[in-house]
Write an enzyme that holds these catalytic residues in place. Structure first.
Site, PDB file in Angstrom:
ATOM      1  N   ASN A 152      -3.323   5.917  -1.243  1.00 27.20           N
ATOM      2  CA  ASN A 152      -3.153   6.007   0.218  1.00 27.20           C
ATOM      3  C   ASN A 152      -2.538   7.322   0.669  1.00 27.20           C
ATOM      4  O   ASN A 152      -2.758   7.738   1.804  1.00 27.20           O
ATOM      5  CB  ASN A 152      -2.346   4.815   0.725  1.00 27.20           C
ATOM      6  CG  ASN A 152      -3.233   3.584   0.809  1.00 27.20           C
ATOM      7  OD1 ASN A 152      -4.361   3.682   1.258  1.00 27.20           O
ATOM      8  ND2 ASN A 152      -2.752   2.454   0.343  1.00 27.20           N
TER       9      ASN A 152
ATOM     10  N   SER B 171       0.821  -1.208   0.000  1.00 30.89           N
ATOM     11  CA  SER B 171       0.000   0.000   0.000  1.00 30.89           C
ATOM     12  C   SER B 171       0.853   1.255   0.000  1.00 30.89           C
ATOM     13  O   SER B 171       0.343   2.348  -0.261  1.00 30.89           O
ATOM     14  CB  SER B 171      -0.866   0.030   1.263  1.00 30.89           C
ATOM     15  OG  SER B 171      -1.667  -1.105   1.342  1.00 30.89           O
TER      16      SER B 171
ATOM     17  N   GLU C 200      -4.387   0.095  -8.934  1.00 30.51           N
ATOM     18  CA  GLU C 200      -3.389   1.169  -9.023  1.00 30.51           C
ATOM     19  C   GLU C 200      -2.047   0.475  -9.317  1.00 30.51           C
ATOM     20  O   GLU C 200      -1.587  -0.338  -8.517  1.00 30.51           O
ATOM     21  CB  GLU C 200      -3.334   1.928  -7.697  1.00 30.51           C
ATOM     22  CG  GLU C 200      -2.440   3.147  -7.705  1.00 30.51           C
ATOM     23  CD  GLU C 200      -2.427   3.860  -6.337  1.00 30.51           C
ATOM     24  OE1 GLU C 200      -2.494   3.184  -5.284  1.00 30.51           O
ATOM     25  OE2 GLU C 200      -2.325   5.094  -6.327  1.00 30.51           O
TER      26      GLU C 200
ATOM     27  N   HIS D 285      -1.367  -2.657  -7.038  1.00 27.13           N
ATOM     28  CA  HIS D 285      -2.090  -2.351  -5.797  1.00 27.13           C
ATOM     29  C   HIS D 285      -3.574  -2.655  -6.002  1.00 27.13           C
ATOM     30  O   HIS D 285      -4.364  -1.789  -6.404  1.00 27.13           O
ATOM     31  CB  HIS D 285      -1.836  -0.882  -5.428  1.00 27.13           C
ATOM     32  CG  HIS D 285      -2.387  -0.491  -4.100  1.00 27.13           C
ATOM     33  ND1 HIS D 285      -2.789   0.780  -3.803  1.00 27.13           N
ATOM     34  CD2 HIS D 285      -2.623  -1.215  -2.987  1.00 27.13           C
ATOM     35  CE1 HIS D 285      -3.243   0.818  -2.563  1.00 27.13           C
ATOM     36  NE2 HIS D 285      -3.151  -0.383  -2.051  1.00 27.13           N
TER      37      HIS D 285
HETATM   38  P1  NAD Z   1      -2.992  -9.628   6.308  1.00 27.04           P
HETATM   39  O1  NAD Z   1      -2.387  -9.359   7.626  1.00 27.04           O
HETATM   40  O2  NAD Z   1      -4.452  -9.936   6.225  1.00 27.04           O
HETATM   41  O3  NAD Z   1      -2.210 -10.843   5.608  1.00 27.04           O
HETATM   42  C1  NAD Z   1      -0.822 -10.896   5.518  1.00 27.04           C
HETATM   43  C2  NAD Z   1      -0.418 -12.367   5.368  1.00 27.04           C
HETATM   44  O4  NAD Z   1       0.986 -12.418   5.070  1.00 27.04           O
HETATM   45  C3  NAD Z   1      -0.633 -13.205   6.646  1.00 27.04           C
HETATM   46  O5  NAD Z   1      -1.443 -14.326   6.340  1.00 27.04           O
HETATM   47  C4  NAD Z   1       0.786 -13.627   7.038  1.00 27.04           C
HETATM   48  O6  NAD Z   1       0.838 -14.926   7.613  1.00 27.04           O
HETATM   49  C5  NAD Z   1       1.491 -13.583   5.684  1.00 27.04           C
HETATM   50  N1  NAD Z   1       2.945 -13.486   5.778  1.00 27.04           N
HETATM   51  C6  NAD Z   1       3.706 -12.725   6.599  1.00 27.04           C
HETATM   52  N2  NAD Z   1       5.024 -12.939   6.370  1.00 27.04           N
HETATM   53  C7  NAD Z   1       5.092 -13.843   5.346  1.00 27.04           C
HETATM   54  C8  NAD Z   1       6.169 -14.464   4.654  1.00 27.04           C
HETATM   55  N3  NAD Z   1       7.436 -14.195   4.964  1.00 27.04           N
HETATM   56  N4  NAD Z   1       5.873 -15.337   3.668  1.00 27.04           N
HETATM   57  C9  NAD Z   1       4.587 -15.641   3.358  1.00 27.04           C
HETATM   58  N5  NAD Z   1       3.516 -15.082   3.994  1.00 27.04           N
HETATM   59  C10 NAD Z   1       3.771 -14.196   4.967  1.00 27.04           C
HETATM   60  O7  NAD Z   1      -2.627  -8.369   5.391  1.00 27.04           O
HETATM   61  P2  NAD Z   1      -3.453  -7.757   4.147  1.00 27.04           P
HETATM   62  O8  NAD Z   1      -4.443  -6.767   4.638  1.00 27.04           O
HETATM   63  O9  NAD Z   1      -3.893  -8.874   3.262  1.00 27.04           O
HETATM   64  O10 NAD Z   1      -2.291  -6.931   3.429  1.00 27.04           O
HETATM   65  C11 NAD Z   1      -1.345  -7.554   2.607  1.00 27.04           C
HETATM   66  C12 NAD Z   1      -0.678  -6.503   1.730  1.00 27.04           C
HETATM   67  O11 NAD Z   1      -1.680  -5.876   0.925  1.00 27.04           O
HETATM   68  C13 NAD Z   1       0.009  -5.386   2.522  1.00 27.04           C
HETATM   69  O12 NAD Z   1       1.152  -4.988   1.829  1.00 27.04           O
HETATM   70  C14 NAD Z   1      -1.053  -4.294   2.533  1.00 27.04           C
HETATM   71  O13 NAD Z   1      -0.497  -3.003   2.688  1.00 27.04           O
HETATM   72  C15 NAD Z   1      -1.654  -4.470   1.155  1.00 27.04           C
HETATM   73  N6  NAD Z   1      -3.024  -3.968   0.964  1.00 27.04           N
HETATM   74  C16 NAD Z   1      -3.979  -4.147   1.925  1.00 27.04           C
HETATM   75  C17 NAD Z   1      -5.280  -3.693   1.677  1.00 27.04           C
HETATM   76  C18 NAD Z   1      -6.404  -3.912   2.668  1.00 27.04           C
HETATM   77  O14 NAD Z   1      -7.459  -3.289   2.505  1.00 27.04           O
HETATM   78  N7  NAD Z   1      -6.243  -4.787   3.664  1.00 27.04           N
HETATM   79  C19 NAD Z   1      -5.590  -3.061   0.459  1.00 27.04           C
HETATM   80  C20 NAD Z   1      -4.589  -2.920  -0.507  1.00 27.04           C
HETATM   81  C21 NAD Z   1      -3.303  -3.376  -0.243  1.00 27.04           C
END
Ligand code: NAD
Length: 236
Positions: free
Chosen positions: A190, A119, A152, A140
């Site tokens: 963001n 993000s 994005e 994104h």
């Molecule tokens: P989340 O916490 O729901 O999931 C993250 C996952 O990554 C977890 O299941 C964790 O076990 C796993 N993980 C951590 N370290 C790891 C590794 N070394 N190898 C493999 N898996 C690993 O997070 P999320 O909300 O899904 O966000 C994930 C990414 O997407 C982030 O970069 C976030 O900024 C981005 N993002 C989130 C949103 C949102 O609305 N939640 C929107 C757009 C982008």
């Protein structure tokens, strides 16, 4: 041509990204360090596909075909070994992401494009952790991924035109539009959204207006589909 996709991180975003690729016929390896998280993601994807079937968006046969495209994996090197594209959606932490990209770079085929769903973290910095920064791009996706038509897309300093064209075509194949932006902290979405959400929270704290009034002002005055506080609740 991209046929095999590895998605790293099976959380909120990873399960949505894996869902969409599997739905559109790509072979998907969903990878997470946490086995329980993988099982939870599979249950979420199945439930969300059931909802799509109920709404007539896909058929039961489409759902079965999509689920058959999906494999779960805890070993990152094994999961990316034959990928044409990796989409990283792991925890938003610079050290974790740089480490993951080093590992993917060592294990994925030379032609493989490496995308991050970050993000806010610099795509140029992530690319610099690899020996192929020209093949590193920001994709994104928005939450919930199956419902959101726009991605994005971020050009890092070294991202090649070829990588961008491949990403654009791929997203179009899945019915997603893409807006290409240059690398900058928080990109466009963001950088603007987080300030808005913060100010909306201060307004609530200072009792200038209630949460629903803040949201209604954005919806009725500016034509936004959701207000900033509803958006904050959705993204968590
Ligand atoms: P989340 O916490 O729901 O999931 C993250 C996952 O990554 C977890 O299941 C964790 O076990 C796993 N993980 C951590 N370290 C790891 C590794 N070394 N190898 C493999 N898996 C690993 O997070 P999320 O909300 O899904 O966000 C994930 C990414 O997407 C982030 O970069 C976030 O900024 C981005 N993002 C989130 C949103 C949102 O609305 N939640 C929107 C757009 C982008």
């Amino acid at each position: 041509m991209i046929a095999q996709v590895a998605v790293i991180g099976a959380g909120t975003m990873g399960n949505g990204i894996a869902h969409v690729f599997a739905q559109y016929g790509f072979k998907v390896q969903l990878i997470d360090v946490n086995e329980a998280q993988l099982q939870k993601a599979l249950a979420t994807i199945t439930k969300n596909m059931d909802r799509q079937v109920a709404k007539g968006v896909i058929s039961e046969a489409d759902k079965q075909a999509a689920l058959a495209n999906l494999s779960l994996e805890t070993n990152l090197a094994k999961g990316v070994a034959s990928a044409d594209l990796v989409v990283e959606a792991a925890t938003e932490n610079v050290a974790i992401k740089l480490d993951i990209f080093k590992q993917i770079d060592a294990a994925a085929p030379a032609h493989c494009i490496l995308a991050s769903n970050t993000s806010s973290i610099s795509i140029t910095k992530i690319g610099a952790a690899t020996q192929r920064p020209n093949k590193v791009i920001g994709m994104h996706f928005m939450n919930p991924v199956p419902m959101k038509p726009m991605v994005e897309t971020i050009r890092g300093y070294h991202t090649s035109d070829e990588t961008i064209e491949t990403a654009k075509k791929l997203l179009a194949q899945m019915g997603k539009e893409c807006i290409l932006v240059n690398d900058s902290p928080g990109f466009v979405s963001n950088r603007v959204l987080m300030l808005t959400i913060n100010e909306a929270i201060f307004i609530l704290q200072e009792q200038v207006a209630s949460a629903s009034e803040v949201d209604r002002i954005f919806k009725t005055c500016f034509g936004h589909k959701m207000g900033p506080l509803e958006t904050a609740d959705l993204i968590g």
